[in-house]
Write a protein that holds these residues in place. Structure first.
Motif, short mmCIF file in Angstrom:
data_model
loop_
_atom_site.label_atom_id
_atom_site.label_comp_id
_atom_site.label_asym_id
_atom_site.label_seq_id
_atom_site.Cartn_x
_atom_site.Cartn_y
_atom_site.Cartn_z
N ILE A 38 -9.64 -6.88 -1.26
CA ILE A 38 -8.57 -7.70 -1.81
C ILE A 38 -8.60 -9.11 -1.24
CG2 ILE A 38 -6.05 -7.94 -1.96
CD1 ILE A 38 -5.97 -4.86 -2.20
N LEU A 39 -8.85 -9.25 0.06
CA LEU A 39 -8.94 -10.59 0.65
C LEU A 39 -10.13 -11.37 0.10
CD1 LEU A 39 -7.96 -10.01 4.38
CD2 LEU A 39 -6.78 -11.41 2.70
N THR A 40 -11.24 -10.70 -0.14
CA THR A 40 -12.40 -11.36 -0.73
C THR A 40 -12.09 -11.85 -2.13
OG1 THR A 40 -13.91 -9.99 0.56
CG2 THR A 40 -14.81 -11.05 -1.40
N LEU A 41 -11.46 -11.01 -2.94
CA LEU A 41 -11.10 -11.43 -4.29
C LEU A 41 -10.12 -12.60 -4.29
CD1 LEU A 41 -10.67 -7.93 -5.97
CD2 LEU A 41 -12.38 -9.65 -6.54
N VAL A 42 -9.13 -12.56 -3.42
CA VAL A 42 -8.14 -13.64 -3.36
C VAL A 42 -8.77 -14.94 -2.89
CG1 VAL A 42 -6.07 -14.41 -2.14
CG2 VAL A 42 -6.16 -12.12 -3.11
N CYS A 43 -9.61 -14.89 -1.87
CA CYS A 43 -10.26 -16.11 -1.37
C CYS A 43 -11.20 -16.71 -2.41
CB CYS A 43 -11.02 -15.81 -0.08
SG CYS A 43 -9.94 -15.50 1.33
N CYS A 44 -11.98 -15.88 -3.08
CA CYS A 44 -12.87 -16.40 -4.12
C CYS A 44 -12.07 -17.00 -5.28
CB CYS A 44 -13.79 -15.30 -4.63
SG CYS A 44 -15.05 -14.81 -3.46
N TYR A 45 -10.98 -16.34 -5.66
CA TYR A 45 -10.14 -16.89 -6.73
C TYR A 45 -9.54 -18.22 -6.33
CZ TYR A 45 -6.09 -17.81 -9.57
OH TYR A 45 -5.16 -18.45 -10.33
N LEU A 46 -9.00 -18.31 -5.11
CA LEU A 46 -8.39 -19.57 -4.68
C LEU A 46 -9.40 -20.70 -4.64
CD1 LEU A 46 -5.93 -18.45 -1.87
CD2 LEU A 46 -5.36 -19.46 -4.09
N MET A 47 -10.60 -20.43 -4.15
CA MET A 47 -11.64 -21.47 -4.11
C MET A 47 -11.97 -21.92 -5.52
SD MET A 47 -13.33 -23.19 -2.04
CE MET A 47 -14.71 -24.28 -2.01
N TRP A 48 -12.14 -20.98 -6.44
CA TRP A 48 -12.45 -21.33 -7.83
C TRP A 48 -11.30 -22.11 -8.46
CZ3 TRP A 48 -9.79 -19.90 -12.22
CH2 TRP A 48 -10.36 -20.32 -13.42
N ALA A 49 -10.07 -21.65 -8.26
CA ALA A 49 -8.92 -22.30 -8.90
C ALA A 49 -8.72 -23.72 -8.38
CB ALA A 49 -7.66 -21.46 -8.66
N ILE A 50 -8.90 -23.93 -7.09
CA ILE A 50 -8.75 -25.28 -6.53
C ILE A 50 -9.81 -26.20 -7.10
CG2 ILE A 50 -8.95 -26.62 -4.40
CD1 ILE A 50 -7.57 -24.20 -3.00
N MET A 51 -11.05 -25.74 -7.17
CA MET A 51 -12.12 -26.58 -7.73
C MET A 51 -11.90 -26.84 -9.22
SD MET A 51 -14.16 -27.50 -5.42
CE MET A 51 -12.96 -27.45 -4.12
N TYR A 52 -11.44 -25.84 -9.95
CA TYR A 52 -11.19 -26.00 -11.39
C TYR A 52 -10.07 -27.02 -11.63
CZ TYR A 52 -10.01 -24.88 -16.20
OH TYR A 52 -9.76 -24.96 -17.54
N LEU A 53 -8.97 -26.88 -10.91
CA LEU A 53 -7.85 -27.78 -11.11
C LEU A 53 -8.16 -29.20 -10.62
CD1 LEU A 53 -4.91 -25.39 -10.21
CD2 LEU A 53 -5.56 -26.24 -12.48
N ALA A 54 -8.99 -29.31 -9.58
CA ALA A 54 -9.37 -30.64 -9.09
C ALA A 54 -10.21 -31.38 -10.14
CB ALA A 54 -10.14 -30.52 -7.78
N GLN A 55 -11.02 -30.66 -10.90
CA GLN A 55 -11.82 -31.28 -11.94
C GLN A 55 -11.00 -31.51 -13.21
OE1 GLN A 55 -15.42 -29.09 -12.57
NE2 GLN A 55 -15.94 -29.12 -10.41
N LEU A 56 -9.99 -30.69 -13.41
CA LEU A 56 -9.15 -30.83 -14.59
C LEU A 56 -8.28 -32.08 -14.50
CD1 LEU A 56 -8.37 -29.40 -17.24
CD2 LEU A 56 -6.59 -28.21 -15.97
N HIS A 57 -7.73 -32.34 -13.32
CA HIS A 57 -6.88 -33.52 -13.09
C HIS A 57 -7.35 -34.23 -11.82
CE1 HIS A 57 -4.11 -32.29 -16.18
NE2 HIS A 57 -4.06 -31.08 -15.65
N PRO A 58 -8.37 -35.08 -11.94
CA PRO A 58 -8.89 -35.74 -10.73
C PRO A 58 -7.86 -36.71 -10.13
CG PRO A 58 -9.96 -36.61 -12.69
CD PRO A 58 -9.09 -35.47 -13.14
N VAL A 59 -7.89 -36.82 -8.80
CA VAL A 59 -6.96 -37.71 -8.10
C VAL A 59 -7.41 -39.16 -8.25
CG1 VAL A 59 -6.01 -38.27 -5.84
CG2 VAL A 59 -6.36 -35.91 -6.47
N ILE A 60 -8.71 -39.39 -8.16
CA ILE A 60 -9.26 -40.74 -8.26
C ILE A 60 -9.82 -40.92 -9.66
CG2 ILE A 60 -10.98 -42.33 -7.36
CD1 ILE A 60 -10.82 -40.75 -4.73
N LYS A 61 -9.45 -42.03 -10.30
CA LYS A 61 -9.95 -42.30 -11.65
C LYS A 61 -11.42 -42.71 -11.58
CE LYS A 61 -9.06 -45.13 -15.69
NZ LYS A 61 -8.25 -46.21 -16.26
N PRO A 62 -12.30 -42.02 -12.32
CA PRO A 62 -13.72 -42.37 -12.29
C PRO A 62 -13.95 -43.78 -12.85
CG PRO A 62 -13.38 -40.27 -13.39
CD PRO A 62 -12.03 -40.88 -13.16
#
Length: 71
Positions: A38-62
């Motif tokens: 369960i910890l492995t699944l949660v950690c992998c999901y959190l890493m994926w979700a953070i990377m996905y959301l960071a690319q969906l709404h970038p903080v710095i405008k390209p």
């Protein structure tokens, strides 16, 4: 793509975690194995979700690099 993708994926991870809770055989290491899965699944999901959301709404405008500077 939208912001609902991480919510749907979180539901899938929750379902897999719930399934793995009952799929582990009984024994002296049952709690350890359940926790690891369960910890492995949660950690992998959190890493994926953070990377996905960071690319969906970038903080710095390209910025485009192929434009000339105006003088």
């Amino acid at each position: 793509m939208s912001g609902w993708v991480p919510v749907i994926a979180g539901g899938a991870v929750g379902g897999i975690s719930f399934f793995s809770w009952g799929a582990v055989r009984k024994g002296e290491n049952q709690v350890l194995i359940r926790s690891c899965i369960i910890l492995t699944l949660v950690c992998c999901y959190l890493m994926w979700a953070i990377m996905y959301l960071a690319q969906l709404h970038p903080v710095i405008k390209p910025k485009r690099g192929d434009l000339r500077l105006e003088e």
